[in-house]
Motif scaffolding. Sequence first.
Motif, short mmCIF file in Angstrom:
data_model
loop_
_atom_site.label_atom_id
_atom_site.label_comp_id
_atom_site.label_asym_id
_atom_site.label_seq_id
_atom_site.Cartn_x
_atom_site.Cartn_y
_atom_site.Cartn_z
N PRO A 25 -3.08 4.93 6.38
CA PRO A 25 -3.54 6.31 6.15
C PRO A 25 -2.98 6.86 4.85
CG PRO A 25 -2.77 6.03 8.41
CD PRO A 25 -2.38 4.78 7.67
N SER A 26 -3.71 7.77 4.23
CA SER A 26 -3.33 8.29 2.91
C SER A 26 -1.98 8.98 2.91
CB SER A 26 -4.41 9.26 2.40
OG SER A 26 -4.57 10.34 3.31
N GLN A 27 -1.56 9.56 4.06
CA GLN A 27 -0.29 10.27 4.08
C GLN A 27 0.91 9.34 3.96
OE1 GLN A 27 -2.55 10.29 6.54
NE2 GLN A 27 -1.64 10.26 8.59
N TYR A 28 0.67 8.04 4.12
CA TYR A 28 1.77 7.07 4.01
C TYR A 28 1.79 6.36 2.66
CZ TYR A 28 2.03 7.67 9.09
OH TYR A 28 2.15 8.19 10.35
N ARG A 29 0.99 6.82 1.72
CA ARG A 29 0.86 6.07 0.46
C ARG A 29 2.17 6.00 -0.32
NH1 ARG A 29 -3.60 9.34 -2.84
NH2 ARG A 29 -4.74 8.72 -0.95
N PHE A 30 2.88 7.13 -0.43
CA PHE A 30 4.12 7.11 -1.20
C PHE A 30 5.22 6.33 -0.47
CE2 PHE A 30 2.06 10.90 -3.04
CZ PHE A 30 2.10 10.53 -4.37
N VAL A 31 5.23 6.45 0.84
CA VAL A 31 6.21 5.69 1.63
C VAL A 31 5.96 4.19 1.49
CG1 VAL A 31 7.09 5.25 3.95
CG2 VAL A 31 6.52 7.58 3.26
N SER A 32 4.69 3.81 1.51
CA SER A 32 4.35 2.39 1.41
C SER A 32 4.71 1.82 0.04
CB SER A 32 2.86 2.18 1.69
OG SER A 32 2.05 2.87 0.75
N ILE A 33 4.51 2.61 -1.01
CA ILE A 33 4.89 2.14 -2.35
C ILE A 33 6.40 2.02 -2.46
CG2 ILE A 33 4.87 2.70 -4.80
CD1 ILE A 33 2.22 1.69 -3.66
N GLY A 34 7.11 2.98 -1.87
CA GLY A 34 8.57 2.88 -1.84
C GLY A 34 9.04 1.64 -1.09
N PHE A 35 8.34 1.32 0.01
CA PHE A 35 8.67 0.11 0.76
C PHE A 35 8.43 -1.14 -0.08
CE2 PHE A 35 7.06 -3.42 3.36
CZ PHE A 35 8.18 -3.67 4.14
N LEU A 36 7.32 -1.16 -0.82
CA LEU A 36 7.04 -2.31 -1.68
C LEU A 36 8.09 -2.45 -2.79
CD1 LEU A 36 3.16 -2.47 -2.20
CD2 LEU A 36 4.64 -4.15 -1.09
N GLY A 37 8.55 -1.31 -3.30
CA GLY A 37 9.61 -1.35 -4.30
C GLY A 37 10.89 -1.96 -3.74
N THR A 38 11.23 -1.56 -2.51
CA THR A 38 12.41 -2.12 -1.84
C THR A 38 12.22 -3.61 -1.56
OG1 THR A 38 12.83 0.02 -0.79
CG2 THR A 38 13.95 -1.90 0.14
N LEU A 39 11.02 -3.97 -1.13
CA LEU A 39 10.72 -5.38 -0.86
C LEU A 39 10.80 -6.20 -2.15
CD1 LEU A 39 9.85 -7.45 1.26
CD2 LEU A 39 7.47 -6.88 0.73
N THR A 40 10.38 -5.61 -3.26
CA THR A 40 10.50 -6.29 -4.56
C THR A 40 11.95 -6.58 -4.88
OG1 THR A 40 8.52 -5.16 -5.37
CG2 THR A 40 9.98 -6.12 -7.02
N LEU A 41 12.81 -5.60 -4.66
CA LEU A 41 14.24 -5.78 -4.89
C LEU A 41 14.79 -6.94 -4.05
CD1 LEU A 41 17.04 -4.88 -5.96
CD2 LEU A 41 17.10 -3.23 -4.09
#
Length: 256
Positions: A25-41
């Motif tokens: 859902p669109s309301q989770y877009r920023f949270v999901s990008i933050g999660f991907l950033g953490t996963l990248t780390l």
Amino acid sequence: MSKRKRFIVTSIILSLGFVGIQFLPSQYRFVSIGFLGTLTLILFFWSLREGLGLNMTLVTLTLPIIFTLGVGFFWFLLPANALARIPIVVFYGFGIYALCLTTNIYTVSAIRTIALLRAARGVGFILTLLSFFLIFDTILSLKWPIYFYALISVLTSFPLFFHGFWTIELSKSFSIRTGRFSLVASVIMGEIAIALFFWPTSIVVGSLFLTVTAYILLGLGQAELEGRLFSQTVREYLLIGLAVFIGMFFVTRWGG
């Protein structure tokens, strides 16, 4: 598992992550990008663990994280259809794999000099500029108040500049000179971003101008750190900046 296999796994997992967030859902877009950033780390630390230590080699993790965040925020500015987003996923996957290779070269070069270092710096330079463009395209799109806009411009520029300058010295200890160069360049970026706030230009043109500014500052700073900052080098960079500024001036719609 060999490093190359880890690099491939990292690229695939992160690329699939972008595909997965499309179904959230669109309301989770920023949270999901933050999660991907953490996963990248996490994945980059796993991929490069042999060359990393509790020292400045951890700076190599900066660019992959910001690259992921930049592509992620840009992702949500695209039309919601597969034709627009599939090329971005492919581009991101190749970009992550290239970052795996370049960051690996950086960590090894921090210990001993290897022949591929100059090529890695070139690839890293290009990906840094791409990250600048994606980040500033997002910042300009959000239409924040000027004080917040300027602060975010400085804060996002600093780690990119620091990473770019660190790749020249590749020191395991903190360099005051690198930090000073990064701070000055970031403040200049913030000041130019403020000027563009009042300039009636499009988001893409403004992002390109800020990216060219980053190109000039990063190029001049790296040349100084390498001891190659000659007058001819300065003139070449300034001529590029002047040409882009003139181009931006003429494409600006002054009539509103």
